[in-house]
Design an enzyme around this catalytic site. Structure first.
Site, PDB file in Angstrom:
ATOM      1  N   ARG A 120       0.839  -1.218   0.000  1.00 38.06           N
ATOM      2  CA  ARG A 120       0.000   0.000   0.000  1.00 38.06           C
ATOM      3  C   ARG A 120       0.866   1.257   0.000  1.00 38.06           C
ATOM      4  O   ARG A 120       0.613   2.207  -0.760  1.00 38.06           O
ATOM      5  CB  ARG A 120      -0.896  -0.037   1.243  1.00 38.06           C
ATOM      6  CG  ARG A 120      -1.710   1.231   1.498  1.00 38.06           C
ATOM      7  CD  ARG A 120      -2.561   1.055   2.746  1.00 38.06           C
ATOM      8  NE  ARG A 120      -3.317   2.250   3.086  1.00 38.06           N
ATOM      9  CZ  ARG A 120      -2.839   3.249   3.836  1.00 38.06           C
ATOM     10  NH1 ARG A 120      -1.593   3.192   4.299  1.00 38.06           N
ATOM     11  NH2 ARG A 120      -3.596   4.295   4.110  1.00 38.06           N
ATOM     12  N   VAL A 130       3.972   1.622  -1.027  1.00 34.27           N
ATOM     13  CA  VAL A 130       4.671   1.776  -2.309  1.00 34.27           C
ATOM     14  C   VAL A 130       3.708   2.337  -3.358  1.00 34.27           C
ATOM     15  O   VAL A 130       4.017   3.302  -4.069  1.00 34.27           O
ATOM     16  CB  VAL A 130       5.251   0.416  -2.760  1.00 34.27           C
ATOM     17  CG1 VAL A 130       5.694   0.475  -4.229  1.00 34.27           C
ATOM     18  CG2 VAL A 130       6.418   0.016  -1.870  1.00 34.27           C
ATOM     19  N   ARG A 136       0.783   3.972  -3.039  1.00 33.12           N
ATOM     20  CA  ARG A 136       0.316   5.334  -2.760  1.00 33.12           C
ATOM     21  C   ARG A 136       1.441   6.357  -2.941  1.00 33.12           C
ATOM     22  O   ARG A 136       1.228   7.444  -3.478  1.00 33.12           O
ATOM     23  CB  ARG A 136      -0.245   5.397  -1.332  1.00 33.12           C
ATOM     24  CG  ARG A 136      -1.506   4.551  -1.108  1.00 33.12           C
ATOM     25  CD  ARG A 136      -2.742   5.205  -1.590  1.00 33.12           C
ATOM     26  NE  ARG A 136      -3.936   4.350  -1.587  1.00 33.12           N
ATOM     27  CZ  ARG A 136      -4.744   4.169  -0.514  1.00 33.12           C
ATOM     28  NH1 ARG A 136      -4.446   4.716   0.639  1.00 33.12           N
ATOM     29  NH2 ARG A 136      -5.818   3.405  -0.598  1.00 33.12           N
ATOM     30  N   ASP A 141      11.439 -14.425  10.098  1.00 34.34           N
ATOM     31  CA  ASP A 141      12.658 -15.008  10.699  1.00 34.34           C
ATOM     32  C   ASP A 141      13.606 -13.947  11.230  1.00 34.34           C
ATOM     33  O   ASP A 141      14.462 -14.253  12.060  1.00 34.34           O
ATOM     34  CB  ASP A 141      13.423 -15.827   9.651  1.00 34.34           C
ATOM     35  CG  ASP A 141      12.611 -16.988   9.141  1.00 34.34           C
ATOM     36  OD1 ASP A 141      13.117 -17.734   8.284  1.00 34.34           O
ATOM     37  OD2 ASP A 141      11.463 -17.159   9.598  1.00 34.34           O
ATOM     38  N   ARG A 161      13.228 -21.005  10.332  1.00 31.23           N
ATOM     39  CA  ARG A 161      14.061 -21.742   9.376  1.00 31.23           C
ATOM     40  C   ARG A 161      15.410 -22.082  10.012  1.00 31.23           C
ATOM     41  O   ARG A 161      15.560 -23.078  10.670  1.00 31.23           O
ATOM     42  CB  ARG A 161      14.260 -20.997   8.053  1.00 31.23           C
ATOM     43  CG  ARG A 161      14.683 -21.951   6.938  1.00 31.23           C
ATOM     44  CD  ARG A 161      15.012 -21.214   5.658  1.00 31.23           C
ATOM     45  NE  ARG A 161      13.838 -20.633   5.019  1.00 31.23           N
ATOM     46  CZ  ARG A 161      13.005 -21.311   4.242  1.00 31.23           C
ATOM     47  NH1 ARG A 161      13.191 -22.595   4.046  1.00 31.23           N
ATOM     48  NH2 ARG A 161      11.970 -20.730   3.670  1.00 31.23           N
ATOM     49  N   ARG A 169      13.118 -26.903  41.696  1.00 32.37           N
ATOM     50  CA  ARG A 169      13.053 -25.551  42.270  1.00 32.37           C
ATOM     51  C   ARG A 169      11.622 -25.165  42.600  1.00 32.37           C
ATOM     52  O   ARG A 169      11.329 -24.037  42.994  1.00 32.37           O
ATOM     53  CB  ARG A 169      13.644 -24.510  41.297  1.00 32.37           C
ATOM     54  CG  ARG A 169      15.128 -24.626  41.058  1.00 32.37           C
ATOM     55  CD  ARG A 169      15.781 -23.313  40.628  1.00 32.37           C
ATOM     56  NE  ARG A 169      15.071 -22.670  39.543  1.00 32.37           N
ATOM     57  CZ  ARG A 169      15.279 -22.920  38.257  1.00 32.37           C
ATOM     58  NH1 ARG A 169      16.134 -23.850  37.892  1.00 32.37           N
ATOM     59  NH2 ARG A 169      14.612 -22.275  37.322  1.00 32.37           N
ATOM     60  N   LYS A 199       8.974 -25.114  40.524  1.00 31.16           N
ATOM     61  CA  LYS A 199       8.150 -24.463  39.485  1.00 31.16           C
ATOM     62  C   LYS A 199       6.928 -25.326  39.213  1.00 31.16           C
ATOM     63  O   LYS A 199       7.004 -26.550  39.209  1.00 31.16           O
ATOM     64  CB  LYS A 199       8.977 -24.271  38.215  1.00 31.16           C
ATOM     65  CG  LYS A 199      10.087 -23.225  38.387  1.00 31.16           C
ATOM     66  CD  LYS A 199      10.422 -22.557  37.088  1.00 31.16           C
ATOM     67  CE  LYS A 199      11.281 -21.310  37.320  1.00 31.16           C
ATOM     68  NZ  LYS A 199      11.293 -20.408  36.136  1.00 31.16           N
TER      69      LYS A 199
HETATM   70  O1  F6P Z   1      11.113 -17.966   6.008  1.00 29.19           O
HETATM   71  C1  F6P Z   1       9.912 -17.843   6.673  1.00 29.19           C
HETATM   72  C2  F6P Z   1       9.393 -19.197   7.079  1.00 29.19           C
HETATM   73  O2  F6P Z   1       8.201 -19.019   7.757  1.00 29.19           O
HETATM   74  C3  F6P Z   1      10.347 -20.000   7.948  1.00 29.19           C
HETATM   75  O3  F6P Z   1      10.371 -19.554   9.295  1.00 29.19           O
HETATM   76  C4  F6P Z   1       9.758 -21.375   7.791  1.00 29.19           C
HETATM   77  O4  F6P Z   1      10.672 -22.399   8.096  1.00 29.19           O
HETATM   78  C5  F6P Z   1       9.413 -21.375   6.297  1.00 29.19           C
HETATM   79  O5  F6P Z   1       9.138 -20.031   5.944  1.00 29.19           O
HETATM   80  C6  F6P Z   1       8.220 -22.240   5.963  1.00 29.19           C
HETATM   81  O6  F6P Z   1       8.124 -22.229   4.555  1.00 29.19           O
HETATM   82  P1  F6P Z   1       6.745 -22.695   3.843  1.00 29.19           P
HETATM   83  O7  F6P Z   1       5.738 -21.640   4.090  1.00 29.19           O
HETATM   84  O8  F6P Z   1       7.145 -22.800   2.375  1.00 29.19           O
HETATM   85  O9  F6P Z   1       6.364 -24.001   4.466  1.00 29.19           O
END
Ligand code: F6P
Length: 326
Positions: free
Chosen positions: A26, A28, A30, A132, A176, A216, A218
Protein backbone atom coordinates in the site's frame (compact mmCIF):
# COMPACT_ATOMS: atom_id res chain seq x y z
CA UNK A 1 14.50 10.65 -15.05
CA UNK A 2 13.06 14.00 -16.19
CA UNK A 3 9.83 13.48 -14.25
CA UNK A 4 8.35 10.67 -12.20
CA UNK A 5 5.22 10.86 -14.36
CA UNK A 6 7.22 8.96 -16.96
CA UNK A 7 8.17 6.35 -14.38
CA UNK A 8 6.57 2.89 -14.24
CA UNK A 9 7.28 1.04 -11.03
CA UNK A 10 6.87 -2.72 -10.65
CA UNK A 11 6.24 -4.38 -7.28
CA UNK A 12 6.22 -8.02 -6.14
CA UNK A 13 6.21 -10.01 -2.93
CA UNK A 14 8.27 -13.15 -2.72
CA UNK A 15 9.18 -16.05 -0.44
CA UNK A 16 7.37 -16.80 2.83
CA UNK A 17 4.66 -14.20 3.41
CA UNK A 18 4.88 -11.90 6.43
CA UNK A 19 2.29 -9.75 8.22
CA UNK A 20 2.83 -6.18 7.07
CA UNK A 21 3.57 -7.02 3.45
CA UNK A 22 0.20 -5.53 2.47
CA UNK A 23 1.01 -2.36 4.39
CA UNK A 24 4.27 -2.13 2.45
CA UNK A 25 2.50 -2.72 -0.89
CA UNK A 26 0.00 0.00 0.00
CA UNK A 27 2.78 2.45 0.93
CA UNK A 28 4.67 1.78 -2.31
CA UNK A 29 1.56 2.18 -4.48
CA UNK A 30 0.32 5.33 -2.76
CA UNK A 31 3.80 6.95 -2.69
CA UNK A 32 4.36 6.20 -6.37
CA UNK A 33 0.92 7.46 -7.43
CA UNK A 34 1.41 10.58 -5.29
CA UNK A 35 4.39 11.33 -7.55
CA UNK A 36 2.42 10.70 -10.74
CA UNK A 37 4.22 7.48 -11.45
CA UNK A 38 2.49 4.35 -12.78
CA UNK A 39 2.45 1.13 -10.76
CA UNK A 40 2.42 -2.45 -12.09
CA UNK A 41 1.61 -5.21 -9.62
CA UNK A 42 3.31 -8.54 -10.30
CA UNK A 43 1.38 -11.57 -9.07
CA UNK A 44 2.92 -14.58 -7.32
CA UNK A 45 6.42 -13.28 -6.79
CA UNK A 46 9.22 -14.15 -9.20
CA UNK A 47 7.09 -16.91 -10.73
CA UNK A 48 4.63 -14.24 -11.85
CA UNK A 49 7.50 -12.13 -13.14
CA UNK A 50 8.69 -15.01 -15.30
CA UNK A 51 5.12 -15.55 -16.55
CA UNK A 52 4.38 -11.86 -17.13
CA UNK A 53 1.45 -11.87 -14.67
CA UNK A 54 1.19 -8.07 -14.49
CA UNK A 55 -1.69 -5.72 -13.71
CA UNK A 56 -1.91 -1.96 -13.29
CA UNK A 57 -2.49 -0.85 -9.69
CA UNK A 58 -4.48 2.22 -8.66
CA UNK A 59 -5.18 3.73 -5.24
CA UNK A 60 -8.28 1.62 -4.72
CA UNK A 61 -6.38 -1.61 -5.31
CA UNK A 62 -4.66 -1.09 -1.96
CA UNK A 63 -7.68 0.14 -0.05
CA UNK A 64 -8.59 -1.91 3.02
CA UNK A 65 -5.40 -3.99 3.00
CA UNK A 66 -3.32 -2.14 5.60
CA UNK A 67 -4.71 -4.22 8.46
CA UNK A 68 -4.62 -7.58 6.67
CA UNK A 69 -1.88 -10.19 6.96
CA UNK A 70 -0.57 -12.01 3.93
CA UNK A 71 0.00 -10.36 0.53
CA UNK A 72 -2.68 -9.31 -1.94
CA UNK A 73 -0.12 -9.82 -4.72
CA UNK A 74 0.40 -13.40 -3.52
CA UNK A 75 3.80 -15.09 -3.49
CA UNK A 76 5.32 -18.29 -4.83
CA UNK A 77 8.70 -19.86 -4.53
CA UNK A 78 9.99 -19.96 -8.14
CA UNK A 79 12.37 -22.66 -9.43
CA UNK A 80 12.24 -21.18 -12.95
CA UNK A 81 13.53 -17.82 -11.77
CA UNK A 82 16.61 -19.54 -10.37
CA UNK A 83 17.63 -20.35 -13.96
CA UNK A 84 19.19 -17.79 -16.37
CA UNK A 85 16.43 -18.55 -18.88
CA UNK A 86 13.76 -17.66 -16.33
CA UNK A 87 15.54 -14.42 -15.44
CA UNK A 88 15.77 -13.51 -19.12
CA UNK A 89 12.01 -14.12 -19.46
CA UNK A 90 11.40 -11.92 -16.42
CA UNK A 91 13.52 -9.09 -17.81
CA UNK A 92 11.83 -9.37 -21.21
CA UNK A 93 8.37 -9.05 -19.65
CA UNK A 94 9.50 -6.03 -17.60
CA UNK A 95 10.92 -4.31 -20.69
CA UNK A 96 7.75 -5.02 -22.67
CA UNK A 97 5.69 -3.52 -19.82
CA UNK A 98 7.93 -0.46 -19.73
CA UNK A 99 8.88 -1.02 -16.10
CA UNK A 100 11.65 1.43 -15.12
CA UNK A 101 12.23 0.13 -11.60
CA UNK A 102 11.22 -2.81 -9.43
CA UNK A 103 10.52 -3.15 -5.71
CA UNK A 104 10.96 -6.63 -4.23
CA UNK A 105 9.43 -7.32 -0.81
CA UNK A 106 10.64 -10.51 0.82
CA UNK A 107 13.27 -12.45 2.73
CA UNK A 108 16.86 -13.41 2.07
CA UNK A 109 16.08 -15.59 -0.95
CA UNK A 110 13.93 -12.87 -2.50
CA UNK A 111 16.64 -10.27 -1.99
CA UNK A 112 19.12 -12.58 -3.72
CA UNK A 113 16.70 -12.63 -6.66
CA UNK A 114 16.54 -8.84 -6.58
CA UNK A 115 20.32 -8.63 -6.60
CA UNK A 116 20.49 -11.03 -9.56
CA UNK A 117 18.20 -8.72 -11.55
CA UNK A 118 20.22 -5.66 -10.51
CA UNK A 119 23.42 -7.23 -11.82
CA UNK A 120 21.63 -7.55 -15.19
CA UNK A 121 20.77 -3.87 -15.38
CA UNK A 122 17.35 -3.80 -13.76
CA UNK A 123 16.84 -0.95 -11.29
CA UNK A 124 15.69 -2.66 -8.12
CA UNK A 125 15.22 -1.80 -4.45
CA UNK A 126 14.51 -4.45 -1.82
CA UNK A 127 12.31 -4.28 1.29
CA UNK A 128 13.11 -6.84 4.02
CA UNK A 129 10.03 -8.87 5.00
CA UNK A 130 10.40 -12.19 6.79
CA UNK A 131 9.26 -13.32 10.22
CA UNK A 132 12.66 -15.01 10.70
CA UNK A 133 14.45 -11.65 11.03
CA UNK A 134 17.52 -13.24 9.45
CA UNK A 135 18.11 -10.50 6.86
CA UNK A 136 21.46 -8.78 7.16
CA UNK A 137 21.40 -4.97 7.09
CA UNK A 138 18.15 -4.32 8.95
CA UNK A 139 17.56 -4.41 12.70
CA UNK A 140 14.03 -5.61 12.04
CA UNK A 141 12.27 -7.02 8.98
CA UNK A 142 8.57 -6.51 8.31
CA UNK A 143 6.49 -9.21 10.02
CA UNK A 144 8.81 -10.04 12.90
CA UNK A 145 6.99 -8.01 15.55
CA UNK A 146 3.61 -9.43 14.56
CA UNK A 147 4.94 -12.99 14.58
CA UNK A 148 6.50 -12.45 17.99
CA UNK A 149 3.20 -11.14 19.37
CA UNK A 150 1.39 -14.17 17.92
CA UNK A 151 3.87 -16.49 19.63
CA UNK A 152 3.58 -14.55 22.89
CA UNK A 153 -0.23 -14.82 22.93
CA UNK A 154 -0.03 -18.56 22.21
CA UNK A 155 2.59 -19.21 24.90
CA UNK A 156 0.64 -17.19 27.50
CA UNK A 157 -2.37 -19.42 26.80
CA UNK A 158 -0.28 -22.60 26.97
CA UNK A 159 1.23 -21.49 30.26
CA UNK A 160 -2.27 -21.49 31.80
CA UNK A 161 -2.85 -25.17 31.08
CA UNK A 162 0.78 -26.09 31.81
CA UNK A 163 0.35 -24.65 35.31
CA UNK A 164 -2.98 -26.39 35.83
CA UNK A 165 -1.48 -29.78 35.04
CA UNK A 166 2.13 -29.21 36.20
CA UNK A 167 3.46 -30.01 32.74
CA UNK A 168 6.47 -29.06 30.65
CA UNK A 169 5.29 -27.64 27.31
CA UNK A 170 7.63 -27.84 24.34
CA UNK A 171 6.53 -25.09 21.94
CA UNK A 172 8.10 -25.00 18.49
CA UNK A 173 8.55 -21.68 16.71
CA UNK A 174 9.46 -20.91 13.10
CA UNK A 175 12.69 -19.31 11.99
CA UNK A 176 14.06 -21.74 9.38
CA UNK A 177 17.72 -21.51 10.53
CA UNK A 178 17.52 -18.58 12.92
CA UNK A 179 16.81 -18.74 16.64
CA UNK A 180 15.72 -15.09 16.73
CA UNK A 181 11.98 -15.70 17.21
CA UNK A 182 12.61 -18.44 19.78
CA UNK A 183 15.00 -16.31 21.85
CA UNK A 184 12.81 -13.20 21.81
CA UNK A 185 9.78 -15.36 22.65
CA UNK A 186 11.80 -16.86 25.52
CA UNK A 187 12.41 -13.40 26.92
CA UNK A 188 8.92 -11.96 26.49
CA UNK A 189 7.20 -15.18 27.67
CA UNK A 190 9.57 -16.01 30.51
CA UNK A 191 10.42 -19.47 29.17
CA UNK A 192 12.43 -21.81 31.37
CA UNK A 193 14.48 -22.97 28.40
CA UNK A 194 15.12 -21.87 24.80
CA UNK A 195 16.59 -24.25 22.20
CA UNK A 196 18.03 -22.70 19.05
CA UNK A 197 20.07 -23.92 16.04
CA UNK A 198 22.90 -21.54 16.97
CA UNK A 199 23.49 -23.44 20.26
CA UNK A 200 23.20 -27.24 19.83
CA UNK A 201 22.10 -29.01 23.02
CA UNK A 202 22.13 -32.60 24.27
CA UNK A 203 19.05 -34.35 25.58
CA UNK A 204 20.77 -34.83 28.91
CA UNK A 205 21.44 -31.09 29.29
CA UNK A 206 17.82 -30.34 28.43
CA UNK A 207 16.44 -33.01 30.75
CA UNK A 208 18.61 -31.68 33.59
CA UNK A 209 17.26 -28.15 33.04
CA UNK A 210 13.68 -29.40 33.13
CA UNK A 211 14.36 -31.47 36.25
CA UNK A 212 16.09 -28.46 37.86
CA UNK A 213 12.98 -26.33 37.22
CA UNK A 214 10.84 -29.04 38.80
CA UNK A 215 13.13 -29.34 41.82
CA UNK A 216 13.05 -25.55 42.27
CA UNK A 217 9.33 -25.89 42.80
CA UNK A 218 8.15 -24.46 39.48
CA UNK A 219 4.54 -25.42 38.74
CA UNK A 220 5.31 -25.84 35.03
CA UNK A 221 8.04 -25.45 32.46
CA UNK A 222 7.88 -23.60 29.13
CA UNK A 223 10.49 -24.77 26.61
CA UNK A 224 10.67 -22.78 23.38
CA UNK A 225 12.20 -24.83 20.56
CA UNK A 226 13.25 -23.17 17.29
CA UNK A 227 12.31 -25.37 14.32
CA UNK A 228 15.94 -25.51 13.20
CA UNK A 229 17.23 -26.83 16.53
CA UNK A 230 19.41 -29.92 16.49
CA UNK A 231 16.80 -32.14 18.22
CA UNK A 232 13.27 -32.66 16.84
CA UNK A 233 10.68 -31.31 19.27
CA UNK A 234 8.55 -34.47 19.30
CA UNK A 235 11.59 -36.71 19.84
CA UNK A 236 12.73 -34.49 22.69
CA UNK A 237 9.33 -34.69 24.42
CA UNK A 238 9.27 -38.47 24.18
CA UNK A 239 12.80 -38.79 25.60
CA UNK A 240 12.14 -36.37 28.47
CA UNK A 241 9.01 -38.33 29.41
CA UNK A 242 11.02 -41.55 29.36
CA UNK A 243 13.62 -39.96 31.67
CA UNK A 244 10.87 -39.14 34.20
CA UNK A 245 12.25 -35.74 35.31
CA UNK A 246 9.18 -34.69 37.29
CA UNK A 247 7.10 -32.87 34.67
CA UNK A 248 5.24 -34.77 31.99
CA UNK A 249 5.48 -33.10 28.59
CA UNK A 250 3.13 -31.89 25.92
CA UNK A 251 4.06 -30.49 22.48
CA UNK A 252 2.62 -27.60 20.47
CA UNK A 253 4.00 -26.85 17.01
CA UNK A 254 2.90 -23.27 16.30
CA UNK A 255 3.61 -23.57 12.57
CA UNK A 256 2.07 -21.20 10.06
CA UNK A 257 -0.10 -19.35 12.56
CA UNK A 258 3.09 -17.29 13.04
CA UNK A 259 2.93 -16.12 9.42
CA UNK A 260 -0.62 -14.67 9.55
CA UNK A 261 -2.60 -12.19 11.54
CA UNK A 262 -3.24 -8.47 11.65
CA UNK A 263 0.07 -6.63 11.49
CA UNK A 264 0.99 -4.76 14.67
CA UNK A 265 1.38 -0.98 14.73
CA UNK A 266 5.15 -1.47 14.71
CA UNK A 267 5.01 -3.52 11.50
CA UNK A 268 2.53 -1.16 9.83
CA UNK A 269 4.75 1.83 10.63
CA UNK A 270 7.90 -0.03 9.53
CA UNK A 271 6.16 -1.01 6.29
CA UNK A 272 5.04 2.57 5.62
CA UNK A 273 8.53 3.95 6.27
CA UNK A 274 10.28 1.29 4.18
CA UNK A 275 7.77 1.41 1.34
CA UNK A 276 7.91 5.17 0.92
CA UNK A 277 11.71 5.22 1.20
CA UNK A 278 12.07 2.46 -1.38
CA UNK A 279 10.03 4.50 -3.88
CA UNK A 280 12.14 7.60 -3.17
CA UNK A 281 15.35 5.64 -3.78
CA UNK A 282 14.09 4.39 -7.16
CA UNK A 283 13.11 7.94 -8.15
CA UNK A 284 16.60 9.09 -7.10
CA UNK A 285 18.01 6.52 -9.54
CA UNK A 286 19.34 4.24 -6.82
CA UNK A 287 19.49 0.50 -7.48
CA UNK A 288 20.79 -2.75 -6.04
CA UNK A 289 20.05 -1.60 -2.49
CA UNK A 290 17.68 -2.59 0.29
CA UNK A 291 16.01 -0.27 2.75
CA UNK A 292 17.16 -1.28 6.23
CA UNK A 293 16.14 -0.23 9.73
CA UNK A 294 19.24 0.94 11.58
CA UNK A 295 18.76 2.17 15.17
CA UNK A 296 15.21 3.22 14.23
CA UNK A 297 16.39 5.14 11.13
CA UNK A 298 15.68 3.83 7.62
CA UNK A 299 18.84 3.63 5.51
CA UNK A 300 19.91 2.14 2.18
CA UNK A 301 22.07 -0.98 2.26
CA UNK A 302 23.83 -2.43 -0.84
CA UNK A 303 22.21 -5.74 -1.87
CA UNK A 304 25.72 -7.11 -2.48
CA UNK A 305 26.30 -6.82 1.27
CA UNK A 306 22.81 -8.02 2.20
CA UNK A 307 23.08 -11.16 0.09
CA UNK A 308 26.64 -12.02 1.15
CA UNK A 309 25.91 -12.00 4.88
CA UNK A 310 23.42 -13.69 7.19
CA UNK A 311 22.03 -11.65 10.05
CA UNK A 312 23.40 -13.36 13.16
CA UNK A 313 21.44 -13.74 16.35
CA UNK A 314 22.69 -11.36 19.06
CA UNK A 315 23.77 -13.97 21.59
CA UNK A 316 23.45 -11.53 24.49
CA UNK A 317 19.69 -11.97 24.09
CA UNK A 318 20.11 -15.73 24.39
CA UNK A 319 22.10 -15.24 27.60
CA UNK A 320 19.44 -12.80 28.85
CA UNK A 321 16.69 -15.39 28.29
CA UNK A 322 18.68 -17.94 30.30
CA UNK A 323 19.43 -15.54 33.14
CA UNK A 324 15.84 -14.33 33.49
CA UNK A 325 14.53 -17.92 33.54
CA UNK A 326 16.20 -18.76 36.88
O1 F6P B 1 11.11 -17.97 6.01
C1 F6P B 1 9.91 -17.84 6.67
C2 F6P B 1 9.39 -19.20 7.08
O2 F6P B 1 8.20 -19.02 7.76
C3 F6P B 1 10.35 -20.00 7.95
O3 F6P B 1 10.37 -19.55 9.30
C4 F6P B 1 9.76 -21.37 7.79
O4 F6P B 1 10.67 -22.40 8.10
C5 F6P B 1 9.41 -21.38 6.30
O5 F6P B 1 9.14 -20.03 5.94
C6 F6P B 1 8.22 -22.24 5.96
O6 F6P B 1 8.12 -22.23 4.56
P1 F6P B 1 6.74 -22.69 3.84
O7 F6P B 1 5.74 -21.64 4.09
O8 F6P B 1 7.15 -22.80 2.37
O9 F6P B 1 6.36 -24.00 4.47
Amino acid sequence: MTSTKDFTLGILTSGGDAPGMNAAIRAVVRAALANNARVVGIASGFEGLVNGEFRSLGPRDVGGVLQRGGTVLQTRRSQRFQEPKGQREAIRHMNEAGINGLIVIGGDGSLRGAHALATQGIKVVGIPASIDNDIWGSDMAIGVDTALNTIMEAVDKLRDTASSHSRAFLIETMGRNSGYLAVMAGIVCGAELVLIPEVPSTVDEIARSVEDAYMRGKTHAIIIVAEGSNIRTTDLARIIDEMDVGFKTRVTILGHIQRGGRPTAFDRLLAARMGTRAVELLFEGKTDVMVGLKSMGVEEVPLEEVTSHARELTMSYYEMAKMLAR
